[in-house]
Design a protein around this motif. Structure first.
Motif, PDB file in Angstrom:
ATOM      1  N   SER A 109      -1.828  10.537  -8.696  1.00  0.00           N
ATOM      2  CA  SER A 109      -2.051   9.265  -9.370  1.00  0.00           C
ATOM      3  C   SER A 109      -0.777   8.417  -9.370  1.00  0.00           C
ATOM      4  O   SER A 109      -0.816   7.215  -9.085  1.00  0.00           O
ATOM      5  N   LYS A 161       3.872   2.505 -23.931  1.00  0.00           N
ATOM      6  CA  LYS A 161       2.891   2.934 -22.932  1.00  0.00           C
ATOM      7  C   LYS A 161       2.637   1.795 -21.949  1.00  0.00           C
ATOM      8  O   LYS A 161       2.420   0.655 -22.351  1.00  0.00           O
ATOM      9  N   ILE A 210       0.985   2.430 -18.204  1.00  0.00           N
ATOM     10  CA  ILE A 210      -0.177   2.679 -17.353  1.00  0.00           C
ATOM     11  C   ILE A 210      -0.694   4.094 -17.609  1.00  0.00           C
ATOM     12  O   ILE A 210       0.093   5.046 -17.620  1.00  0.00           O
ATOM     13  N   GLU A 211      -1.997   4.252 -17.781  1.00  0.00           N
ATOM     14  CA  GLU A 211      -2.567   5.585 -17.963  1.00  0.00           C
ATOM     15  C   GLU A 211      -2.681   6.265 -16.604  1.00  0.00           C
ATOM     16  O   GLU A 211      -3.310   5.737 -15.681  1.00  0.00           O
ATOM     17  N   VAL A 212      -2.051   7.410 -16.485  1.00  0.00           N
ATOM     18  CA  VAL A 212      -2.048   8.166 -15.229  1.00  0.00           C
ATOM     19  C   VAL A 212      -3.271   9.077 -15.157  1.00  0.00           C
ATOM     20  O   VAL A 212      -3.998   9.107 -14.168  1.00  0.00           O
ATOM     21  N   SER A 261      -6.218  11.013 -18.173  1.00  0.00           N
ATOM     22  CA  SER A 261      -6.680  10.905 -19.550  1.00  0.00           C
ATOM     23  C   SER A 261      -5.647  11.530 -20.495  1.00  0.00           C
ATOM     24  O   SER A 261      -5.372  12.718 -20.429  1.00  0.00           O
ATOM     25  N   GLY A 262      -5.029  10.698 -21.328  1.00  0.00           N
ATOM     26  CA  GLY A 262      -4.051  11.201 -22.284  1.00  0.00           C
ATOM     27  C   GLY A 262      -2.625  11.253 -21.770  1.00  0.00           C
ATOM     28  O   GLY A 262      -1.715  11.574 -22.541  1.00  0.00           O
ATOM     29  N   ARG A 263      -2.399  10.954 -20.494  1.00  0.00           N
ATOM     30  CA  ARG A 263      -1.041  10.910 -19.935  1.00  0.00           C
ATOM     31  C   ARG A 263      -0.729   9.502 -19.454  1.00  0.00           C
ATOM     32  O   ARG A 263      -1.538   8.892 -18.767  1.00  0.00           O
ATOM     33  N   TRP A 264       0.468   9.044 -19.793  1.00  0.00           N
ATOM     34  CA  TRP A 264       0.839   7.666 -19.510  1.00  0.00           C
ATOM     35  C   TRP A 264       2.186   7.570 -18.805  1.00  0.00           C
ATOM     36  O   TRP A 264       3.077   8.363 -19.071  1.00  0.00           O
TER      37      TRP A 264
END
Length: 244
Positions: free
Chosen positions: A100, A123, A125-127, A129-132
């Motif tokens: 990603s 934060k 960009i979300e890489v 679900s739950g990781r940014w």
């Protein structure tokens, strides 16, 4: 990045990387011989003025080894590269997160996959679900794992031609090189707590006069660092309260 005689560490890394079906190469870390003097890149006067004591052998080797990795990366035709030290543990979703991040190369210059210290961040960009991908107010330090672009490698090689501090300190000088240094939260790799650092401790002893001189030389970079932190905090305030 691994020392030539770190057989167990390389074996452990090979097992992890083969398990996620990731192609890789080992960069053999540089172990400098200081008995004949410091490397030509080392600015000892600046180092002593800023810190009051010399860089240790392990710090110098780490510095030169990461520069070597950047040079080897630029000899390939790849747009981005992931660099790992041999004492990390990959998260279960490491490969998904890495792919990603690779696909977002226009959005960053360098993304740290693990930080030594806990820091506040924005934060971006979300890489997964739950990781940014996040922008830290103050960088968390560490070179255990990161992704960088070709442009970042070019800029960092130029910026680190003179060595006077640890390589992660140089990477973190956003106000100096102008690169976008981000991170991933929660981290995609962790440091293996069962392995000891090759850098070791430091001697922080310095006379009162030396400490005063050190603070004088640090003043200008510290002002620039604090100004950058202020800009990030103002950006966060604008996002939260002004909808910008």
């Amino acid at each position: 990045i691994s020392l030539t005689d770190s057989f167990d560490r390389r074996s452990a890394m090979e097992n992890q990387l083969h398990a996620v079906d990731l192609s890789f190469v080992f960069i053999y870390a540089i172990r400098p011989n200081l008995s004949s003097g410091y490397p030509t890149e080392y600015d000892r006067r600046r180092r002593i003025n800023l810190y009051g004591y010399d860089m240790r052998r392990g710090e110098i080797g780490c510095f030169l080894s990461h520069r070597l990795a950047w040079e080897k990366f630029l000899k390939t035709d790849q747009p981005v590269c992931c660099i790992l030290e041999d004492d990390v543990i990959l998260s279960q979703d490491f490969i998904s997160g890495l792919k990603s991040i690779f696909g977002m190369e226009k959005s960053y210059d360098l993304v740290r996959l693990y930080g030594v210290f806990s820091r506040k961040y924005i934060k971006l960009i979300e890489v997964l679900s739950g990781r940014w991908i996040v922008d830290y107010f103050e960088q968390p330090r560490g070179t255990q794992g990161y992704v960088l672009t070709r442009q970042a490698a070019i800029v960092l090689l130029k910026y680190t031609q003179t060595m006077y501090c640890a390589i992660d300190d140089m990477i973190d000088q956003e106000w100096g090189h102008g690169l976008r240094i981000y991170g991933v939260e929660p981290s995609l790799v962790t440091e293996d707590s069962g392995l000891t650092s090759s850098i070791g401790g430091r001697n922080n002893e310095a006379s009162h006069a030396r400490r005063l001189l050190r603070e004088f030389y640090r003043a200008a970079p510290e002002v620039r660092r604090q100004f950058l932190i202020m800009k990030k905090k103002l950006l966060l305030f604008s996002q939260k309260h002004l909808g910008l």
